[in-house]
Write a protein that holds these residues in place. Structure first.
Motif, short mmCIF file in Angstrom:
data_model
loop_
_atom_site.label_atom_id
_atom_site.label_comp_id
_atom_site.label_asym_id
_atom_site.label_seq_id
_atom_site.Cartn_x
_atom_site.Cartn_y
_atom_site.Cartn_z
N ASP A 140 -65.34 -12.16 8.44
CA ASP A 140 -64.72 -11.15 9.30
C ASP A 140 -64.25 -9.97 8.47
O ASP A 140 -64.46 -8.81 8.84
CB ASP A 140 -63.54 -11.74 10.08
CG ASP A 140 -63.98 -12.75 11.13
OD1 ASP A 140 -65.12 -12.66 11.61
OD2 ASP A 140 -63.16 -13.61 11.48
N VAL A 176 -63.24 -6.22 14.20
CA VAL A 176 -64.10 -5.07 13.91
C VAL A 176 -63.86 -3.93 14.91
O VAL A 176 -63.86 -2.77 14.53
CB VAL A 176 -65.58 -5.49 13.90
CG1 VAL A 176 -66.50 -4.29 13.79
CG2 VAL A 176 -65.85 -6.45 12.76
N SER A 216 -61.55 -0.89 14.22
CA SER A 216 -61.84 0.01 13.11
C SER A 216 -61.56 1.47 13.46
O SER A 216 -60.98 2.20 12.65
CB SER A 216 -63.29 -0.14 12.66
OG SER A 216 -63.50 -1.44 12.17
N SER A 253 -67.16 -7.76 7.47
CA SER A 253 -67.63 -6.92 8.59
C SER A 253 -66.67 -5.76 8.83
O SER A 253 -67.11 -4.63 9.08
CB SER A 253 -67.75 -7.76 9.86
OG SER A 253 -68.73 -8.75 9.70
N ILE A 254 -65.40 -6.03 8.76
CA ILE A 254 -64.37 -4.99 8.96
C ILE A 254 -64.49 -3.93 7.87
O ILE A 254 -64.49 -2.73 8.15
CB ILE A 254 -62.97 -5.62 8.98
CG1 ILE A 254 -62.80 -6.48 10.23
CG2 ILE A 254 -61.88 -4.55 8.89
CD1 ILE A 254 -61.66 -7.47 10.16
N ARG A 279 -67.58 -1.73 8.37
CA ARG A 279 -67.39 -0.80 9.50
C ARG A 279 -66.47 0.34 9.10
O ARG A 279 -66.73 1.51 9.42
CB ARG A 279 -66.85 -1.57 10.70
CG ARG A 279 -66.50 -0.72 11.88
CD ARG A 279 -67.74 -0.33 12.70
NE ARG A 279 -67.36 0.40 13.88
CZ ARG A 279 -67.09 -0.14 15.06
NH1 ARG A 279 -67.19 -1.44 15.23
NH2 ARG A 279 -66.74 0.61 16.07
#
Length: 89
Positions: free
Chosen positions: A24, A76, A79, A27-28, A31
């Motif tokens: 996670d 996400v 963001s 992915s964050i 982004r």
């Protein structure tokens, strides 16, 4: 020199029973980096991965400096809001 520096935890714990920022967090971070570049802020705001920030029990987390502002249980989809917050201060 960057005006802001953001560290996003990407720690992966070996024990699956313990919370981990891991995938996670990755992915964050990606982004956030993408949005920073898209907004041409990559010379002002730096987004880095970090190892464990000691807050994994509170879900995926990140901390931004110089404010020392923490975000916990990040997803996400947050963001854009985080980028807006980084820009506004």
């Amino acid at each position: 020199m960057y005006k802001k520096h953001v560290f996003v935890c990407e720690n992966m714990r070996d024990d699956p029973l313990k919370k981990s920022c891991g995938e996670d967090g990755a992915s964050i971070r990606m982004r956030l980096k993408k949005e920073i570049v898209k907004n041409k802020l990559n010379h002002e705001i730096r987004i880095n991965r970090s190892g464990c920030l000691g807050k994994c029990a509170q879900g995926p987390c990140l901390v931004s400096y110089p404010e020392g502002k923490w975000h916990f249980n990040v997803v996400v989809d947050e963001s854009d809001r985080i980028i807006e917050e980084l820009i506004s201060k």
